[in-house]
Motif scaffolding. Sequence first.
Motif, PDB file in Angstrom:
ATOM      1  N   ILE A 113      25.569  40.282  28.529  1.00  0.00           N
ATOM      2  CA  ILE A 113      25.916  41.658  28.909  1.00  0.00           C
ATOM      3  C   ILE A 113      27.388  41.729  29.284  1.00  0.00           C
ATOM      4  CG2 ILE A 113      25.430  43.515  30.542  1.00  0.00           C
ATOM      5  CD1 ILE A 113      22.599  42.437  30.781  1.00  0.00           C
ATOM      6  N   LEU A 114      27.836  40.797  30.112  1.00  0.00           N
ATOM      7  CA  LEU A 114      29.242  40.692  30.498  1.00  0.00           C
ATOM      8  C   LEU A 114      29.711  39.277  30.199  1.00  0.00           C
ATOM      9  CD1 LEU A 114      29.339  42.527  33.956  1.00  0.00           C
ATOM     10  CD2 LEU A 114      30.084  43.423  31.750  1.00  0.00           C
ATOM     11  N   GLN A 115      30.934  39.161  29.758  1.00  0.00           N
ATOM     12  CA  GLN A 115      31.534  37.858  29.534  1.00  0.00           C
ATOM     13  C   GLN A 115      31.810  37.169  30.878  1.00  0.00           C
ATOM     14  OE1 GLN A 115      31.874  36.370  26.578  1.00  0.00           O
ATOM     15  NE2 GLN A 115      30.860  38.173  25.703  1.00  0.00           N
ATOM     16  N   PRO A 116      31.883  35.864  30.907  1.00  0.00           N
ATOM     17  CA  PRO A 116      32.119  35.160  32.181  1.00  0.00           C
ATOM     18  C   PRO A 116      33.371  35.627  32.910  1.00  0.00           C
ATOM     19  CG  PRO A 116      31.437  33.611  30.496  1.00  0.00           C
ATOM     20  CD  PRO A 116      31.614  34.921  29.798  1.00  0.00           C
ATOM     21  N   ALA A 117      34.451  35.895  32.155  1.00  0.00           N
ATOM     22  CA  ALA A 117      35.670  36.383  32.811  1.00  0.00           C
ATOM     23  C   ALA A 117      35.437  37.736  33.469  1.00  0.00           C
ATOM     24  CB  ALA A 117      36.801  36.473  31.787  1.00  0.00           C
ATOM     25  N   GLN A 118      34.643  38.605  32.826  1.00  0.00           N
ATOM     26  CA  GLN A 118      34.344  39.906  33.414  1.00  0.00           C
ATOM     27  C   GLN A 118      33.470  39.764  34.660  1.00  0.00           C
ATOM     28  OE1 GLN A 118      32.600  41.752  29.917  1.00  0.00           O
ATOM     29  NE2 GLN A 118      34.479  42.928  29.538  1.00  0.00           N
ATOM     30  N   VAL A 119      32.543  38.824  34.639  1.00  0.00           N
ATOM     31  CA  VAL A 119      31.716  38.584  35.828  1.00  0.00           C
ATOM     32  C   VAL A 119      32.578  38.147  37.005  1.00  0.00           C
ATOM     33  CG1 VAL A 119      29.860  37.162  36.781  1.00  0.00           C
ATOM     34  CG2 VAL A 119      29.686  38.034  34.447  1.00  0.00           C
ATOM     35  N   CYS A 120      33.517  37.255  36.752  1.00  0.00           N
ATOM     36  CA  CYS A 120      34.419  36.799  37.820  1.00  0.00           C
ATOM     37  C   CYS A 120      35.268  37.952  38.344  1.00  0.00           C
ATOM     38  CB  CYS A 120      35.302  35.656  37.313  1.00  0.00           C
ATOM     39  SG  CYS A 120      34.408  34.145  36.889  1.00  0.00           S
ATOM     40  N   ASP A 121      35.755  38.819  37.450  1.00  0.00           N
ATOM     41  CA  ASP A 121      36.556  39.969  37.883  1.00  0.00           C
ATOM     42  C   ASP A 121      35.745  40.920  38.742  1.00  0.00           C
ATOM     43  OD1 ASP A 121      38.753  38.997  36.529  1.00  0.00           O
ATOM     44  OD2 ASP A 121      38.284  40.083  34.678  1.00  0.00           O
ATOM     45  N   VAL A 122      34.504  41.176  38.350  1.00  0.00           N
ATOM     46  CA  VAL A 122      33.651  42.065  39.137  1.00  0.00           C
ATOM     47  C   VAL A 122      33.378  41.469  40.515  1.00  0.00           C
ATOM     48  CG1 VAL A 122      31.359  43.099  39.271  1.00  0.00           C
ATOM     49  CG2 VAL A 122      32.623  43.169  37.129  1.00  0.00           C
ATOM     50  N   LEU A 123      33.158  40.179  40.588  1.00  0.00           N
ATOM     51  CA  LEU A 123      32.928  39.529  41.882  1.00  0.00           C
ATOM     52  C   LEU A 123      34.165  39.629  42.768  1.00  0.00           C
ATOM     53  CD1 LEU A 123      30.969  36.330  40.782  1.00  0.00           C
ATOM     54  CD2 LEU A 123      30.059  38.334  41.960  1.00  0.00           C
ATOM     55  N   LYS A 124      35.328  39.420  42.178  1.00  0.00           N
ATOM     56  CA  LYS A 124      36.564  39.559  42.963  1.00  0.00           C
ATOM     57  C   LYS A 124      36.714  40.988  43.478  1.00  0.00           C
ATOM     58  CE  LYS A 124      39.157  36.007  40.445  1.00  0.00           C
ATOM     59  NZ  LYS A 124      40.310  35.752  39.530  1.00  0.00           N
ATOM     60  N   GLY A 125      36.427  41.967  42.636  1.00  0.00           N
ATOM     61  CA  GLY A 125      36.540  43.356  43.061  1.00  0.00           C
ATOM     62  C   GLY A 125      35.581  43.693  44.190  1.00  0.00           C
ATOM     63  N   PHE A 126      34.339  43.257  44.106  1.00  0.00           N
ATOM     64  CA  PHE A 126      33.370  43.515  45.171  1.00  0.00           C
ATOM     65  C   PHE A 126      33.780  42.821  46.473  1.00  0.00           C
ATOM     66  CE2 PHE A 126      29.635  44.411  42.070  1.00  0.00           C
ATOM     67  CZ  PHE A 126      30.108  45.705  41.903  1.00  0.00           C
ATOM     68  N   ILE A 127      34.301  41.612  46.363  1.00  0.00           N
ATOM     69  CA  ILE A 127      34.759  40.899  47.567  1.00  0.00           C
ATOM     70  C   ILE A 127      35.892  41.661  48.240  1.00  0.00           C
ATOM     71  CG2 ILE A 127      35.931  38.810  48.361  1.00  0.00           C
ATOM     72  CD1 ILE A 127      34.334  37.254  46.283  1.00  0.00           C
ATOM     73  N   MET A 128      36.844  42.149  47.461  1.00  0.00           N
ATOM     74  CA  MET A 128      37.967  42.892  48.034  1.00  0.00           C
ATOM     75  C   MET A 128      37.502  44.186  48.688  1.00  0.00           C
ATOM     76  SD  MET A 128      40.829  41.227  47.631  1.00  0.00           S
ATOM     77  CE  MET A 128      42.056  42.521  47.774  1.00  0.00           C
ATOM     78  N   VAL A 129      36.588  44.888  48.052  1.00  0.00           N
ATOM     79  CA  VAL A 129      36.117  46.169  48.618  1.00  0.00           C
ATOM     80  C   VAL A 129      35.358  45.941  49.916  1.00  0.00           C
ATOM     81  CG1 VAL A 129      34.582  48.126  48.216  1.00  0.00           C
ATOM     82  CG2 VAL A 129      36.095  47.344  46.393  1.00  0.00           C
ATOM     83  N   LEU A 130      34.448  44.989  49.943  1.00  0.00           N
ATOM     84  CA  LEU A 130      33.685  44.719  51.161  1.00  0.00           C
ATOM     85  C   LEU A 130      34.582  44.251  52.303  1.00  0.00           C
ATOM     86  CD1 LEU A 130      30.444  42.983  49.807  1.00  0.00           C
ATOM     87  CD2 LEU A 130      30.659  45.281  50.758  1.00  0.00           C
ATOM     88  N   CYS A 131      35.491  43.356  52.005  1.00  0.00           N
ATOM     89  CA  CYS A 131      36.390  42.849  53.050  1.00  0.00           C
ATOM     90  C   CYS A 131      37.338  43.934  53.542  1.00  0.00           C
ATOM     91  CB  CYS A 131      37.169  41.645  52.528  1.00  0.00           C
ATOM     92  SG  CYS A 131      36.171  40.174  52.246  1.00  0.00           S
ATOM     93  N   TYR A 132      37.735  44.854  52.672  1.00  0.00           N
ATOM     94  CA  TYR A 132      38.615  45.947  53.097  1.00  0.00           C
ATOM     95  C   TYR A 132      37.915  46.841  54.122  1.00  0.00           C
ATOM     96  CZ  TYR A 132      41.384  50.223  52.915  1.00  0.00           C
ATOM     97  OH  TYR A 132      42.120  51.328  53.256  1.00  0.00           O
TER      98      TYR A 132
END
Length: 578
Positions: free
Chosen positions: A162-181
């Motif tokens: 469904i998502l390429q591994p690079a896209q999965v990593c990008d989504v995880l980074k984005g969620f981490i930044m939003v939650l921590c913000y």
Amino acid sequence: MADSVAAGLGDENETENEDKEKEKRLFSGVKKTEKQAAASDVTETLGFYERKAKCKERKSNVSDLSLVRFISAELTRGYFLEHNEAKYTERREKVYTCLRIPKELEKLMLFGFFLCLDVFLYVFTLLPLRVLLALIRLLTLPCCGLRASICPYCKKSSGSRILQPAQVCDVLKGFIMVLCYFMMHYVDYSMMYHLIRGQSVIKLYIIYNMLEVADRLFSSFGQDILDALYWTATEPKERKRAHIGVIPHFFMAVLYVFLHAILIMVQATTLNVAFNSHNKSLLTIMMSNNFVEIKGSVFKKFEKNNLFQMSNSDIKERFTNYTLLLIVCLRNMEQFSWNPDHLWVLFPDVCMVIASEIAVDVVKHAFITKFNDITADVYSEYRASLAFDLVSSRQKNAYTDYSDSVSRRMGFIPLPLALLLIRVVTSSVKIQGSLSIVCVVLFYLGMITLKVLNSILLLGKSCMYVKEANMEEKLFQNPPSATPSRVSSRANRTKHTREPPGEPAEEGMSASVTTQPTQRDECPASQLPTSESDQFLTTPDESEDKSLIQDDTELTHRAPKKDLLEIDRFTICGNRID
């Protein structure tokens, strides 16, 4: 007749007696000469003379000694340096090396600074766009035709990811930044500032030193946490489960980024208190702490790999300090209602901190290279190895993003620092009205432009450095494949270590400056580097451990040194004494 015979006999006896006396005289004379010669030999070899000879010699020596003659001998005494030409040539080359160190070091520092800047700008510019594209791909999944074997829009088969591994990593980074913000909104910066300002100078000095140590420890363990999350989320599903799950890893990563951001905030607040103190004593003490670093590193044994670690650490430390100074200036400008005159008040202190940082780095590296007989050309090798990471990350068979590669190599993790900067900017700058929104959009476009230009320049310089180092051939080598099972992967690793030292490094089996990172055929886009420090997901069985121990006893020919491209920031300690 008888008388004549008697007279003849008497004459013969007299002549015989005279001859005997002459022989005795000659023999006694020869003995005397031999004794005198022996005596003279003894006196010459032993340095002793007879009393009369000693008295004469003393008189002659006393007559020769004089203060004027001694002074004239000292003034006219000469020597020839060419009798030890090699020694003095080596000393001159050491002086020239020390003079070349500032130039070569600053070249490396400048290149590394722009590498960190490129990674830092990536978090603000391209990462949100990549997360947006991944979410669009995820939301438009029903349009891909679950009934059809091939989607008419994205041309993907229904059995593909469904998502390429690079896209999965990008989504995880984005969620981490939003939650921590959102979590950072519960941290009051003003209360922290006044709490730290109420402490004594000595306490603040100790706190700042403890924060520096904690930052290094957090960076070391934090990158392992993030790598574990990325690999757990992208690991092929057909493999045997050897992890605790994606969600626990995700919460561990969120907790790490939040705590690391708070630590950097405390560090920036302490530096802000030092800037705003009246007598500047705390700032002076904090600057003198940099010179203590010289004592802790100069008089230790360093090899090229250890010096490479220290250079990477200095690059990361310099970029982090510049970012902290930017945060301090933003907070101070906010308190003075963005009065530009106050910026000139802060300018001398900022310049003083930057100058002390540069001076300490130059002195430290100059004496380390002097004491360990390392040439200044080694910094060009370091620059080429960093450039190789950038060029290899642009290939189709790249195993990691370049931002993660820089994080592993230098220990620079951009997520906590970027989170803190976003928190400070959003609290310092108020956005009201349509004009403010337009300014924000223009500023964002400007950051994207800066990121693109910086990436283009870095890529061009990196290609030039790689070509100068004759490393371009290594970019096109196929990495060795590995079987998915744990047993076979262990066998491959032991096989790699058993390779004799005479084998060339081009086969990708041994550590080399130009070795391309290994990649598995099953998941080429999601595989993390298979170095010894990155084997954190699978653990060997007892039988495998025993076989590995037996194999290690036979590896007497293994090279004791690691080359530059096989070293990340925390594989070995930069200050290790060998």
